[in-house]
Design an enzyme around this catalytic site. Structure first.
Site, mmCIF file in Angstrom:
data_model
loop_
_atom_site.group_PDB
_atom_site.id
_atom_site.type_symbol
_atom_site.label_atom_id
_atom_site.label_comp_id
_atom_site.label_asym_id
_atom_site.label_seq_id
_atom_site.Cartn_x
_atom_site.Cartn_y
_atom_site.Cartn_z
ATOM 1 N N PRO A 77 16.961 13.134 26.409
ATOM 2 C CA PRO A 77 17.819 13.127 25.374
ATOM 3 C C PRO A 77 18.549 11.760 25.315
ATOM 4 O O PRO A 77 19.113 11.295 26.328
ATOM 5 C CB PRO A 77 18.644 14.177 25.168
ATOM 6 N N GLU A 78 18.839 11.303 24.043
ATOM 7 C CA GLU A 78 19.600 10.049 23.806
ATOM 8 C C GLU A 78 20.981 10.554 23.717
ATOM 9 O O GLU A 78 21.236 11.589 23.389
ATOM 10 C CB GLU A 78 19.222 9.311 22.615
ATOM 11 N N LYS A 84 25.447 10.829 28.818
ATOM 12 C CA LYS A 84 24.282 12.059 28.651
ATOM 13 C C LYS A 84 25.047 13.311 29.272
ATOM 14 O O LYS A 84 24.118 14.350 29.467
ATOM 15 C CB LYS A 84 23.158 11.717 29.099
ATOM 16 N N ARG A 97 8.986 4.503 32.311
ATOM 17 C CA ARG A 97 9.044 4.872 31.000
ATOM 18 C C ARG A 97 7.921 4.289 30.030
ATOM 19 O O ARG A 97 7.440 3.178 30.559
ATOM 20 C CB ARG A 97 10.510 4.698 30.159
#
Ligand code: ZN
Length: 267
Positions: A2-3, A51, A250
């Site tokens: 999640p950002e 986060k 990523r």
């Protein structure tokens, strides 16, 4: 992953639902916390730090959770059916008379003294959506290692806290550099920092991480998740490859016409 804006929104919703209320039941389904009883404790506030989610309780305790790739918190009214996944994926239940917060698939769940929160979030750089936001400090951290790849430096939560891969690849597009460009070769790095802040602020109260300003399906991102599709700006086919260290790489997306700098062969 999640950002930071997703985590911020989660914290905001949990805070609205739980803050100022007493826990009728707290069921923490991880071995270290199985015998912990938080019933009767009042929820003081829920905040996001990068986060990380920090649920602060009276008595000086903080319940720390992190969503990583797969975790999420859901809120339910009394009697409402829980829909976040099978029961065995539930890690935490925080019940008040108003709402019940259910944490699914949380890879990190720990209880610590509020005074020791720095142990889990003290390493973070300035929080893009936090009260400690400091653009100059974020810029100093971003440019500290000029040879580092820009995407790697931006993903590192010690540079600034809150960016995940969606924003990182979109920031590279918006600044016209490939994800593998050394930070020292990125023009006006202060604009990368300012843009990161602007994007997270613009998106924090809504889902979707929109970077184009266009909310239409398939138009919300310039390059992210658009492999082999035409660049929204120039029509060139968007390419994809891995970026970052092998153990935590990523997927990078980039337009070879709009973005200058080193590139990699795709998979
Ligand atoms: Zn392009």
């Amino acid at each position: 992953m999640p950002e930071g804006d997703t985590v911020w929104l989660t914290a905001h919703r949990l805070h609205d639902a739980l803050a100022g209320r007493d826990l009728l039941r707290a069921d923490l389904r991880v071995p270290q916390l199985a015998t912990t009883d938080l019933a009767g404790r009042r929820v003081l506030e829920v905040v996001a730090r990068g986060k990380h989610l920090l649920t602060r309780l009276d008595g000086g305790a903080t319940l720390h959770s992190h969503l990583r790739m797969e975790g999420s918190w859901h809120l339910y009214a009394p009697g409402e059916r829980w829909r976040g996944g099978p029961a065995h994926e539930i890690r935490a239940v925080l019940e008040t008379d108003h709402r019940t917060a259910v944490g699914y698939r949380l890879p990190v769940l720990a209880l610590l003294p509020t005074a020791e929160e720095a142990e889990v979030v003290g390493h973070l750089g300035p929080d893009l959506l936090g009260p400690d936001w400091d653009a100059a400090k974020a810029l100093a951290r971003l440019t500290a290692e000029p040879g580092r790849e820009i995407a790697e430096a931006l993903l590192d939560q010690r540079t600034m806290a809150g960016l995940g891969n969606v924003y990182v690849v979109e920031l590279c597009f918006l600044r016209g550099v490939t994800p593998w460009t050394p930070v020292g070769e990125v023009r006006a790095p202060e604009k990368v920092v300012a843009l990161a802040k602007r994007l997270l602020e613009a998106n924090k109260a809504r889902p979707g991480h929109i970077t184009t300003g266009d909310t239409r399906r398939g138009r919300t991102h310039w390059v992210y998740d658009r492999a082999n599709r035409p660049c929204l700006r120039c029509g060139t086919t968007i390419r994809t490859a891995r970026h970052g260290a092998a153990d935590r790489s990523r997927v990078a997306y980039w337009c070879p016409s709009c973005q200058l700098g080193p590139s990699r062969h795709g998979d």
